[in-house]
Design an enzyme around this catalytic site. Structure first.
Site, PDB file in Angstrom:
ATOM      1  N   GLY A  46       0.770  -1.245   0.000  1.00  0.00           N
ATOM      2  CA  GLY A  46       0.000   0.000   0.000  1.00  0.00           C
ATOM      3  C   GLY A  46       0.798   1.290   0.000  1.00  0.00           C
ATOM      4  O   GLY A  46       0.316   2.318  -0.460  1.00  0.00           O
ATOM      5  N   GLU A 102       4.217   3.948   5.907  1.00  0.00           N
ATOM      6  CA  GLU A 102       3.028   3.089   5.799  1.00  0.00           C
ATOM      7  C   GLU A 102       1.893   3.862   5.130  1.00  0.00           C
ATOM      8  O   GLU A 102       1.849   5.096   5.187  1.00  0.00           O
ATOM      9  CB  GLU A 102       2.661   2.627   7.226  1.00  0.00           C
ATOM     10  CG  GLU A 102       1.396   1.844   7.378  1.00  0.00           C
ATOM     11  CD  GLU A 102       1.401   0.479   6.707  1.00  0.00           C
ATOM     12  OE1 GLU A 102       1.651   0.431   5.486  1.00  0.00           O
ATOM     13  OE2 GLU A 102       1.097  -0.518   7.377  1.00  0.00           O
ATOM     14  N   ASP A 103       0.984   3.140   4.508  1.00  0.00           N
ATOM     15  CA  ASP A 103      -0.145   3.815   3.864  1.00  0.00           C
ATOM     16  C   ASP A 103      -1.190   4.291   4.869  1.00  0.00           C
ATOM     17  O   ASP A 103      -1.669   5.413   4.796  1.00  0.00           O
ATOM     18  CB  ASP A 103      -0.803   2.905   2.794  1.00  0.00           C
ATOM     19  CG  ASP A 103      -1.221   1.536   3.333  1.00  0.00           C
ATOM     20  OD1 ASP A 103      -0.949   1.234   4.515  1.00  0.00           O
ATOM     21  OD2 ASP A 103      -1.818   0.765   2.560  1.00  0.00           O
ATOM     22  N   ASP A 106      -4.659   1.583  10.955  1.00  0.00           N
ATOM     23  CA  ASP A 106      -6.057   1.284  11.217  1.00  0.00           C
ATOM     24  C   ASP A 106      -6.142   0.715  12.636  1.00  0.00           C
ATOM     25  O   ASP A 106      -6.149   1.468  13.605  1.00  0.00           O
ATOM     26  CB  ASP A 106      -6.518   0.305  10.143  1.00  0.00           C
ATOM     27  CG  ASP A 106      -7.995  -0.016  10.186  1.00  0.00           C
ATOM     28  OD1 ASP A 106      -8.763   0.819  10.674  1.00  0.00           O
ATOM     29  OD2 ASP A 106      -8.392  -1.104   9.745  1.00  0.00           O
ATOM     30  N   LYS A 134      -6.490   6.288  10.997  1.00  0.00           N
ATOM     31  CA  LYS A 134      -7.889   6.142  11.436  1.00  0.00           C
ATOM     32  C   LYS A 134      -7.857   5.911  12.932  1.00  0.00           C
ATOM     33  O   LYS A 134      -7.984   4.776  13.397  1.00  0.00           O
ATOM     34  CB  LYS A 134      -8.500   4.889  10.786  1.00  0.00           C
ATOM     35  CG  LYS A 134      -9.080   5.061   9.414  1.00  0.00           C
ATOM     36  CD  LYS A 134      -9.832   3.774   9.074  1.00  0.00           C
ATOM     37  CE  LYS A 134      -9.883   3.526   7.615  1.00  0.00           C
ATOM     38  NZ  LYS A 134     -10.387   2.173   7.278  1.00  0.00           N
ATOM     39  N   PHE A 155     -13.752   2.885   4.670  1.00  0.00           N
ATOM     40  CA  PHE A 155     -12.770   2.132   3.891  1.00  0.00           C
ATOM     41  C   PHE A 155     -12.432   2.943   2.639  1.00  0.00           C
ATOM     42  O   PHE A 155     -13.296   3.236   1.825  1.00  0.00           O
ATOM     43  CB  PHE A 155     -13.306   0.751   3.513  1.00  0.00           C
ATOM     44  CG  PHE A 155     -12.252  -0.112   2.909  1.00  0.00           C
ATOM     45  CD1 PHE A 155     -11.350  -0.800   3.719  1.00  0.00           C
ATOM     46  CD2 PHE A 155     -12.115  -0.202   1.524  1.00  0.00           C
ATOM     47  CE1 PHE A 155     -10.344  -1.572   3.158  1.00  0.00           C
ATOM     48  CE2 PHE A 155     -11.110  -0.974   0.952  1.00  0.00           C
ATOM     49  CZ  PHE A 155     -10.221  -1.662   1.777  1.00  0.00           C
ATOM     50  N   ASP A 162      -5.766  -0.168  -1.916  1.00  0.00           N
ATOM     51  CA  ASP A 162      -6.581  -0.961  -2.848  1.00  0.00           C
ATOM     52  C   ASP A 162      -7.905  -1.407  -2.253  1.00  0.00           C
ATOM     53  O   ASP A 162      -8.116  -1.379  -1.044  1.00  0.00           O
ATOM     54  CB  ASP A 162      -5.811  -2.230  -3.258  1.00  0.00           C
ATOM     55  CG  ASP A 162      -5.750  -3.249  -2.117  1.00  0.00           C
ATOM     56  OD1 ASP A 162      -5.474  -2.834  -0.971  1.00  0.00           O
ATOM     57  OD2 ASP A 162      -6.008  -4.441  -2.367  1.00  0.00           O
ATOM     58  N   ARG A 168      -5.461   1.177  -6.761  1.00  0.00           N
ATOM     59  CA  ARG A 168      -4.269   1.770  -6.144  1.00  0.00           C
ATOM     60  C   ARG A 168      -3.784   2.988  -6.919  1.00  0.00           C
ATOM     61  O   ARG A 168      -3.177   3.888  -6.372  1.00  0.00           O
ATOM     62  CB  ARG A 168      -3.118   0.749  -6.104  1.00  0.00           C
ATOM     63  CG  ARG A 168      -3.327  -0.416  -5.158  1.00  0.00           C
ATOM     64  CD  ARG A 168      -2.025  -1.162  -4.971  1.00  0.00           C
ATOM     65  NE  ARG A 168      -2.189  -2.501  -4.431  1.00  0.00           N
ATOM     66  CZ  ARG A 168      -2.260  -2.798  -3.136  1.00  0.00           C
ATOM     67  NH1 ARG A 168      -2.204  -1.833  -2.242  1.00  0.00           N
ATOM     68  NH2 ARG A 168      -2.393  -4.038  -2.735  1.00  0.00           N
TER      69      ARG A 168
HETATM   70  P1  5GP Z   1      -3.886  -2.328  10.690  1.00  0.00           P
HETATM   71  O1  5GP Z   1      -2.946  -3.448  10.893  1.00  0.00           O
HETATM   72  O2  5GP Z   1      -3.445  -1.004  11.283  1.00  0.00           O
HETATM   73  O3  5GP Z   1      -5.293  -2.683  11.105  1.00  0.00           O
HETATM   74  O4  5GP Z   1      -4.084  -2.155   9.157  1.00  0.00           O
HETATM   75  C1  5GP Z   1      -3.168  -1.617   8.346  1.00  0.00           C
HETATM   76  C2  5GP Z   1      -3.375  -2.114   6.958  1.00  0.00           C
HETATM   77  O5  5GP Z   1      -4.740  -2.378   6.672  1.00  0.00           O
HETATM   78  C3  5GP Z   1      -2.977  -1.052   5.992  1.00  0.00           C
HETATM   79  O6  5GP Z   1      -1.609  -1.146   5.655  1.00  0.00           O
HETATM   80  C4  5GP Z   1      -3.887  -1.313   4.808  1.00  0.00           C
HETATM   81  O7  5GP Z   1      -3.294  -2.244   3.947  1.00  0.00           O
HETATM   82  C5  5GP Z   1      -5.129  -1.919   5.410  1.00  0.00           C
HETATM   83  N1  5GP Z   1      -6.201  -0.927   5.563  1.00  0.00           N
HETATM   84  C6  5GP Z   1      -6.690  -0.394   6.707  1.00  0.00           C
HETATM   85  N2  5GP Z   1      -7.668   0.495   6.459  1.00  0.00           N
HETATM   86  C7  5GP Z   1      -7.798   0.538   5.125  1.00  0.00           C
HETATM   87  C8  5GP Z   1      -8.645   1.292   4.233  1.00  0.00           C
HETATM   88  O8  5GP Z   1      -9.483   2.130   4.610  1.00  0.00           O
HETATM   89  N3  5GP Z   1      -8.466   1.069   2.901  1.00  0.00           N
HETATM   90  C9  5GP Z   1      -7.565   0.168   2.417  1.00  0.00           C
HETATM   91  N4  5GP Z   1      -7.486   0.036   1.101  1.00  0.00           N
HETATM   92  N5  5GP Z   1      -6.750  -0.551   3.214  1.00  0.00           N
HETATM   93  C10 5GP Z   1      -6.871  -0.375   4.556  1.00  0.00           C
END
Ligand code: 5GP
Length: 183
Positions: A46, A102-103, A106, A134, A155, A162, A168
């Site tokens: 991402g 990082e993208d 979450d 977030k 989302f 993606d 993307r």
């Molecule tokens: P975490 O481990 O913090 O829950 O999630 C991080 C990963 O979840 C991010 O690197 C991404 O790949 C994915 N992710 C979390 N929220 C979103 C979102 O709103 N859109 C997309 N496309 N990916 C997300």
């Protein structure tokens, strides 16, 4: 681009807003790491667009490495599992000042796993630079020193992010029309 743009219901962050903010964060990192030569570790997939724009906004020397971390598969709900892989030669983190790129943060699970992974490999310091955050979704407490945009619990796709491996390449951040997720 017309076809995929048609799938977008709402644009949350425009291309212009992204450019201005990435430049600003790049300048801040360049000041903070002026005497450090940090190692940038971009978390694939991402972050590939954000990382490539961010490093071009830096005026200091940096090394760039990539790691692959996945927690989502092809759905829009986190699986809770984080799988981390490095390239063939591994990743030399020993004694380095690392900035993880990082993208999105979450739940915080991915970054907390990546941070631990880098400290286990001997990193001297590890900070986080995320494109999106977030905060309302956080399960694992983790804070990014550098963050471009705070977003609500939606989302999102675009600028590297993606949905089912697509969208993307959108140059902005948006929310897809509900019927796309229902397909
Ligand atoms: P975490 O481990 O913090 O829950 O999630 C991080 C990963 O979840 C991010 O690197 C991404 O790949 C994915 N992710 C979390 N929220 C979103 C979102 O709103 N859109 C997309 N496309 N990916 C997300």
């Amino acid at each position: 681009m017309t076809d995929i743009v048609n799938s977008v219901g709402q644009i949350l962050i425009t291309e212009e807003e992204i450019k201005a903010r990435v430049t600003e964060i790049g300048e801040r990192i360049s000041r903070d790491y002026a005497d450090k030569e940090p190692l940038i570790v971009a978390v694939l997939s991402g972050s590939f667009i954000f990382a490539s724009d961010l490093v071009r906004a830096l005026s200091i020397p940096v090394d760039i490495s990539f790691i692959y971390a996945s927690s989502y598969g092809d759905s829009s709900e986190s699986s809770g599992q984080v799988d981390i892989k490095t390239g063939k030669g591994g990743l030399n983190a020993e004694g380095r000042d690392i900035i993880i790129v990082e993208d999105i943060v979450d739940t915080g699970r991915t970054l907390s796993a990546v941070k631990q992974f880098l400290f286990d490999k001997g990193a001297n310091s590890v900070e986080i630079c995320t494109f999106l955050d977030k905060p309302s979704r956080r399960i694992v407490p983790i804070e990014a020193k550098y963050m471009c945009f705070d977003i609500p619990n939606e989302f999102v796709v675009g600028y590297g992010l993606d949905y089912a491996y697509k969208y993307r390449q959108l140059p902005f951040v948006g929310i897809l029309k509900p019927e796309i997720y229902e397909k």
